[in-house]
Design a protein around this motif. Structure first.
Motif, short mmCIF file in Angstrom:
data_model
loop_
_atom_site.label_atom_id
_atom_site.label_comp_id
_atom_site.label_asym_id
_atom_site.label_seq_id
_atom_site.Cartn_x
_atom_site.Cartn_y
_atom_site.Cartn_z
N ILE A 1 -4.35 0.51 2.71
CA ILE A 1 -4.40 -0.01 3.83
C ILE A 1 -5.43 -0.98 4.18
O ILE A 1 -6.63 -0.56 4.26
N LEU A 2 -5.29 -2.22 4.56
CA LEU A 2 -6.05 -3.39 4.50
C LEU A 2 -6.07 -3.73 6.03
O LEU A 2 -5.17 -4.64 6.37
N ILE A 3 -7.15 -3.19 6.54
CA ILE A 3 -7.53 -3.66 8.23
C ILE A 3 -8.21 -5.23 8.10
O ILE A 3 -7.90 -5.91 8.75
N ASP A 4 -9.00 -5.16 6.98
CA ASP A 4 -9.78 -6.39 6.74
C ASP A 4 -9.04 -7.31 5.47
O ASP A 4 -9.03 -6.65 4.52
N THR A 5 -8.43 -8.07 5.69
CA THR A 5 -7.45 -8.75 4.97
C THR A 5 -7.90 -9.91 3.95
O THR A 5 -7.20 -10.26 3.09
N THR A 6 -9.39 -9.81 3.67
CA THR A 6 -10.04 -10.93 3.16
C THR A 6 -9.87 -10.30 1.72
O THR A 6 -10.23 -11.10 0.61
N PRO A 7 -10.46 -8.75 1.46
CA PRO A 7 -10.59 -8.49 -0.09
C PRO A 7 -9.13 -8.67 -0.67
O PRO A 7 -8.16 -8.48 -0.16
N MET A 8 -9.23 -9.04 -1.86
CA MET A 8 -8.23 -9.17 -3.06
C MET A 8 -7.85 -7.76 -3.75
O MET A 8 -8.70 -7.57 -4.41
N VAL A 9 -6.68 -7.45 -3.37
CA VAL A 9 -6.57 -6.08 -4.21
C VAL A 9 -5.16 -6.42 -4.90
O VAL A 9 -4.04 -6.58 -4.30
N ASN A 10 -5.40 -6.31 -6.31
CA ASN A 10 -4.27 -6.29 -7.03
C ASN A 10 -3.92 -5.20 -7.77
O ASN A 10 -4.51 -4.12 -7.58
N GLY A 11 -3.09 -5.18 -8.62
CA GLY A 11 -2.53 -3.90 -9.25
C GLY A 11 -3.65 -3.24 -10.17
O GLY A 11 -3.32 -1.98 -10.24
N TYR A 12 -4.61 -4.14 -10.68
CA TYR A 12 -5.61 -3.41 -11.65
C TYR A 12 -6.72 -3.27 -11.07
O TYR A 12 -7.91 -2.92 -11.66
N THR A 13 -7.02 -3.53 -9.63
CA THR A 13 -8.18 -3.38 -8.95
C THR A 13 -8.52 -1.90 -8.76
O THR A 13 -7.97 -1.03 -8.46
N ALA A 14 -9.74 -1.40 -9.21
CA ALA A 14 -10.08 -0.14 -9.35
C ALA A 14 -10.81 0.18 -7.94
O ALA A 14 -10.47 1.32 -7.20
N MET A 15 -11.61 -0.80 -7.26
CA MET A 15 -12.51 -0.55 -6.11
C MET A 15 -12.89 -1.77 -5.24
O MET A 15 -13.09 -2.79 -5.87
N THR A 16 -12.51 -1.55 -4.20
CA THR A 16 -13.01 -2.92 -3.08
C THR A 16 -13.64 -2.25 -1.86
O THR A 16 -13.65 -1.02 -1.81
N TYR A 17 -14.13 -3.06 -1.11
CA TYR A 17 -14.81 -2.80 0.06
C TYR A 17 -14.33 -3.42 1.49
O TYR A 17 -14.02 -4.47 1.33
N GLN A 18 -14.13 -2.70 2.30
CA GLN A 18 -13.80 -3.55 3.72
C GLN A 18 -15.02 -3.33 4.79
O GLN A 18 -15.25 -1.98 5.05
N ALA A 19 -15.48 -4.43 5.30
CA ALA A 19 -16.36 -4.26 6.26
C ALA A 19 -15.81 -4.69 7.67
O ALA A 19 -15.36 -5.78 7.96
N ILE A 20 -15.59 -3.54 8.47
CA ILE A 20 -14.50 -3.64 9.68
C ILE A 20 -15.20 -3.47 11.05
O ILE A 20 -16.02 -2.92 11.18
N GLN A 21 -15.08 -4.61 11.86
CA GLN A 21 -15.35 -4.46 13.17
C GLN A 21 -14.18 -3.92 14.04
O GLN A 21 -13.12 -4.49 14.09
#
Length: 409
Positions: free
Chosen positions: A33-53
């Motif tokens: 669930i991407l509330i912050d749509t700026t991170p690039m999440v692909n099928g091989y992505t292991a971990m990303t971070y969302q900084a949400i207001q």
């Protein structure tokens, strides 16, 4: 934003500003669930971070300017069969004890494998990294014992599945954590056909097992609107202002299961990370809404079901009865992996393997196998003797021919 600083910093070292805000660890298998749509999440992505207001969607339409003052952090951790996630979780979960399992219900056959992977990943982590004994959280309602002892999708009267008994120590009952299962509902289509009815019953079966599983592990279950449904309300923004002003019945259209938007979910995540029992607030709002209705509160569907409010009697009566599909499965006897097998487990006629190269290759294999295994025609005894005599006469004639060639050079 603080991603590599947080992963490289030790517990005794200085903490970045990104870990000082309420943080949630989102575990998923296919799509987060991407509330912050700026991170690039692909099928091989292991971990990303969302900084949400939280609540920033209505203030700014430009995605890159939507979260200028974040007050919620979300780690997106992709779970697969590899063990890479176990080491990554040890780095980020020291700053958060709130876990969100994101499950996409658009493919009903993938729900059971997804839940099993998420469950296994968290069990492994809690065994190796239990929370401190002095840590007291009001939202930590799920024990490690419940996670290990409960199997998602198992039917009540299933006696044929090979379920092995687990040797679980009693000490795991004291290890607690906070889990919120976020189930993304599929986009409903107004279609009248046999396949549409089967899809509807499959969704009902999945929802029944989700409700039953959440009640068994004493976790929070929240249904989330699909992203496509949110974009239909206002094409100019992925999170729409009109959702907050529309009645819930209009937002869900024909759906009998209410759900929250991404914007509302971010608020729930923040309060849960702040150790607030969000299900108590939801229960009070539902009770006030029921004061003006004649129906019983038990029969009212809500977007969220929390610990102590799962309505077990309603699950094992109404939801179980609605999950039946006569002639295909019986919800009380057929477990989820039997009623809705994955593509690798389903029979060939149901998986649609007649498409592409694999399809015609399988047809060739079947035709060759059928030709090789075809039984010989049964002949009468008299015909058999006549054929044997004819073959003997032919063999003698052939031998005489070659013998004459040898005599006459």
């Amino acid at each position: 934003m603080g991603l590599f600083s947080t992963l490289s910093s030790s517990d005794d070292g200085p903490q970045m500003s990104s870990v000082n805000i309420p943080t949630v660890v989102q575990l998923y298998t296919s799509k987060p669930i991407l509330i912050d749509t700026t991170p690039m999440v692909n099928g091989y992505t292991a971990m990303t971070y969302q900084a949400i207001q939280v609540g920033a969607f209505k203030d700014e339409q430009e995605p890159k300017n939507r979260h200028q003052n974040p007050d919620l952090g979300v780690w997106n951790c992709r779970v697969n069969k590899e063990t890479l996630l176990d080491s990554l979780l040890a780095k980020v979960t020291s700053h958060s004890r709130t876990y969100c399992w994101t499950v996409d219900l658009s493919d009903s056959t993938s729900v059971e494998p997804s839940i099993s992977q998420l469950q296994g990943a968290l069990v492994r982590y809690l065994i190796e990294n239990p929370p401190p004994e002095d840590e007291q959280r009001a939202t930590s309602t799920t024990t490690l014992y419940q996670l290990q002892a409960t199997q998602f999708g198992l039917a009540v009267e299933d006696k044929e599945s090979n379920i092995t008994e687990k040797n679980i120590g009693e000490a795991t009952a004291s290890i607690k954590t906070s889990i919120m299962i976020c189930a993304i509902l599929p986009v409903e289509k107004e279609e009248v056909s046999e396949s549409a009815y089967k899809t509807k019953q499959a969704n009902a079966l999945v929802i029944y097992h989700l409700r039953r599983f959440a009640a068994s592990i004493n976790a929070t279950l929240c249904f989330v609107q699909p992203e496509d449904a949110a974009s239909e309300n206002n094409p100019s923004s992925p999170m729409k202002e009109s959702q907050q002003s529309q009645p819930q019945s209009q937002q869900q259209k024909e759906s009998s299961q209410p759900a929250v938007s991404f914007d509302e979910l971010s608020k729930l995540w923040k309060e849960l990370a702040l150790d607030k029992a969000i299900w108590e607030t939801e229960d009070k709002e539902n009770a006030s809404d029921n004061d003006n209705t004649e129906g019983s509160p038990v029969s009212v569907a809500t977007p969220m079901y929390g610990p102590g409010r799962h309505q077990e009697d309603f699950i094992e009566s109404v939801l179980l009865r609605n999950a039946h599909y006569p002639g295909h499965w019986e919800a009380s006897k057929d477990s989820l992996w039997v009623a809705l097998p994955t593509a690798r487990e389903a029979p060939q006629a149901e998986t649609g393997t007649d498409n592409g190269d694999e399809g015609w290759l399988s047809q060739v294999r079947e035709s060759i196998a059928s030709a090789a295994e075809a039984p010989k025609p049964v002949t009468a005894p008299e015909e058999t003797k006549a054929e044997e005599k004819a073959s003997e006469t032919q063999d003698v004639a052939v031998s005489d021919f070659f013998a004459s060639l040898l005599k006459d050079p």
